[in-house]
Design a protein around this motif. Structure first.
Motif, PDB file in Angstrom:
ATOM      1  N   GLY A   1      -9.262  -1.566   0.441  1.00 23.80           N
ATOM      2  CA  GLY A   1      -9.164  -0.114   0.309  1.00 23.80           C
ATOM      3  C   GLY A   1      -9.196   0.575   1.665  1.00 23.80           C
ATOM      4  O   GLY A   1      -8.456   1.547   1.897  1.00 23.80           O
TER       5      GLY A   1
ATOM      6  N   VAL B   1      -5.722   0.052   3.318  1.00 29.62           N
ATOM      7  CA  VAL B   1      -4.680   0.885   2.728  1.00 29.62           C
ATOM      8  C   VAL B   1      -4.804   2.319   3.211  1.00 29.62           C
ATOM      9  O   VAL B   1      -3.800   2.975   3.551  1.00 29.62           O
ATOM     10  CB  VAL B   1      -4.733   0.816   1.184  1.00 29.62           C
ATOM     11  CG1 VAL B   1      -3.828   1.882   0.564  1.00 29.62           C
ATOM     12  CG2 VAL B   1      -4.318  -0.574   0.697  1.00 29.62           C
TER      13      VAL B   1
ATOM     14  N   GLU C   1      -1.913   4.102   5.434  1.00 29.94           N
ATOM     15  CA  GLU C   1      -1.192   5.269   4.927  1.00 29.94           C
ATOM     16  C   GLU C   1      -1.364   6.487   5.840  1.00 29.94           C
ATOM     17  O   GLU C   1      -0.443   7.288   5.997  1.00 29.94           O
ATOM     18  CB  GLU C   1      -1.665   5.592   3.507  1.00 29.94           C
ATOM     19  CG  GLU C   1      -1.219   4.533   2.489  1.00 29.94           C
ATOM     20  CD  GLU C   1      -1.727   4.800   1.094  1.00 29.94           C
ATOM     21  OE1 GLU C   1      -1.237   4.154   0.151  1.00 29.94           O
ATOM     22  OE2 GLU C   1      -2.630   5.662   0.929  1.00 29.94           O
TER      23      GLU C   1
ATOM     24  N   LEU D   1       0.318  -4.592   3.378  1.00 32.74           N
ATOM     25  CA  LEU D   1       0.087  -3.315   2.698  1.00 32.74           C
ATOM     26  C   LEU D   1       0.651  -3.354   1.275  1.00 32.74           C
ATOM     27  O   LEU D   1       0.003  -2.873   0.335  1.00 32.74           O
ATOM     28  CB  LEU D   1       0.733  -2.179   3.493  1.00 32.74           C
ATOM     29  CG  LEU D   1       0.664  -0.789   2.844  1.00 32.74           C
ATOM     30  CD1 LEU D   1      -0.780  -0.364   2.626  1.00 32.74           C
ATOM     31  CD2 LEU D   1       1.405   0.230   3.701  1.00 32.74           C
ATOM     32  N   GLN D   2       1.840  -3.927   1.102  1.00 30.65           N
ATOM     33  CA  GLN D   2       2.421  -4.002  -0.230  1.00 30.65           C
ATOM     34  C   GLN D   2       1.559  -4.831  -1.168  1.00 30.65           C
ATOM     35  O   GLN D   2       1.297  -4.447  -2.309  1.00 30.65           O
ATOM     36  CB  GLN D   2       3.828  -4.609  -0.145  1.00 30.65           C
ATOM     37  CG  GLN D   2       4.835  -3.722   0.576  1.00 30.65           C
ATOM     38  CD  GLN D   2       6.224  -4.348   0.595  1.00 30.65           C
ATOM     39  OE1 GLN D   2       6.442  -5.435   0.058  1.00 30.65           O
ATOM     40  NE2 GLN D   2       7.167  -3.656   1.220  1.00 30.65           N
TER      41      GLN D   2
ATOM     42  N   ARG E   1      -1.827  -2.964  -1.968  1.00 29.73           N
ATOM     43  CA  ARG E   1      -1.651  -1.914  -2.976  1.00 29.73           C
ATOM     44  C   ARG E   1      -1.547  -2.520  -4.383  1.00 29.73           C
ATOM     45  O   ARG E   1      -2.126  -2.013  -5.340  1.00 29.73           O
ATOM     46  CB  ARG E   1      -0.395  -1.106  -2.667  1.00 29.73           C
ATOM     47  CG  ARG E   1      -0.566  -0.092  -1.546  1.00 29.73           C
ATOM     48  CD  ARG E   1       0.773   0.499  -1.180  1.00 29.73           C
ATOM     49  NE  ARG E   1       0.655   1.646  -0.268  1.00 29.73           N
ATOM     50  CZ  ARG E   1       1.656   2.132   0.444  1.00 29.73           C
ATOM     51  NH1 ARG E   1       2.858   1.536   0.381  1.00 29.73           N
ATOM     52  NH2 ARG E   1       1.479   3.177   1.231  1.00 29.73           N
TER      53      ARG E   1
ATOM     54  N   ALA F   1      -4.142  -1.890  -7.432  1.00 30.13           N
ATOM     55  CA  ALA F   1      -3.626  -1.330  -8.684  1.00 30.13           C
ATOM     56  C   ALA F   1      -3.944  -2.244  -9.857  1.00 30.13           C
ATOM     57  O   ALA F   1      -4.288  -1.785 -10.955  1.00 30.13           O
ATOM     58  CB  ALA F   1      -2.118  -1.112  -8.582  1.00 30.13           C
TER      59      ALA F   1
END
Length: 293
Positions: free
Chosen positions: A7, A10, A14, A65-66, A69, A73
């Motif tokens: 977290g 990310v 971002e 990062l992909q 995420r 999720a």
């Protein structure tokens, strides 16, 4: 590595700014920077390229990062699913119904279940005889049954929903069709259509008991497995049938229904499931069935 580090990464990736990321995470910047360095050390590769003026993702950072995420999720989705399961809002259930409940209860019940438990995948089996329902509950082929007691099986939790009066279904041209009500004694010498004895139908025993109590030797001409077939044969003029009052929902041309006179006889409609099952979505379904019936 832990979810908290993902977290943190990310947020920094971002924002591309440690200060703004720290504000977003409601934490100080030094421990955030330390967490990212620890993550990079665990991975053995830098994820961010830092200068005094800017922060940029490395190629490895963009790829990570992909994945990060997607992992976060997925964790959120798992938590939401667990909450929905605990609330009885998702799952799968198969419901079996005796013939009369198939026509009188199932239409309204299916609509109510779809409205109140949209996350539960329901399947329905109609026109089931009680012995078949009991066996299907035991094996897990169905999860809930709308059936007619008595059921001498301690492994099932059974709750009576209502008491249904019995009526007589007759061809419209039958000599008894002009009567307002019919006594069991009036069925002496009348061709009867009944649910199958071979398949151990509860209604078969009910009809025979009514006839014998009235001193009538029943003249059974046809035995069938499905209520719809039974009423179709009545419409065809092949005999009369004694059925629970909810069967009158089958309003076929050529059939009339008349009340059975005193003594008023009823058969129970009950909901059943295995006693060792208590999943929230199953219990919510049983309560919805109670409300509908």
């Amino acid at each position: 590595m832990d979810l908290r580090q993902l977290g943190y990464f990310v947020a920094v990736a971002e924002e591309l700014h440690f200060g703004r990321a720290a504000e977003r995470l409601h934490m100080a910047q030094p421990p955030l920077s330390q967490a990212i360095r620890s993550l990079e050390a665990d991975l053995g590769t830098p994820l961010l390229h830092r200068t005094t003026r800017r922060v940029e993702l490395t190629d490895a950072g963009r790829a990570y990062l992909q994945r990060a995420r997607a992992i976060l999720a997925s964790v959120d989705a798992a938590a939401q699913e667990a909450r929905l399961v605990a609330a009885g809002a998702i799952g799968h259930l198969a419901i079996g119904c005796v013939g009369s409940a198939t026509y009188s209860v199932l239409p309204a019940l299916s609509r109510r279940l779809a409205a109140e438990l949209p996350g539960v995948d329901f399947s329905f089996r109609g026109e089931m005889l009680v012995p078949d329902q009991v066996e299907a509950l035991r094996t897990g082929e169905i999860d809930v049954a709308l059936l007619r007691p008595p059921i001498p099986d301690a492994s099932l939790a059974i709750s009576t929903l209502r008491h249904d009066r019995l009526v007589v279904a007759l061809p419209t041209e039958h000599p008894l069709a002009g009567r307002r009500q019919i006594s069991p004694a009036a069925l002496r010498g009348v061709d009867l259509i009944v649910h199958s004895a071979d398949r151990r139908s509860m209604m078969y025993d009910v009809v025979l008991r009514l006839a014998h109590d009235a001193g009538v030797e029943p003249r059974i001409r046809h035995e069938v497995g499905e209520t719809s077939t039974l009423i179709t044969l009545v419409a065809g003029g092949l005999g009369v049938a004694i059925v629970p009052e909810p069967v009158t929902a089958l309003a076929l041309d050529g059939v009339v229904y008349r009340p059975l006179t005193r003594p008023v006889t009823t058969v129970d409609l009950a909901v059943a499931h295995r006693a060792d099952r208590g999943e929230p979505h199953l219990l919510r379904t049983v309560e919805t069935i109670r409300a509908v019936v």
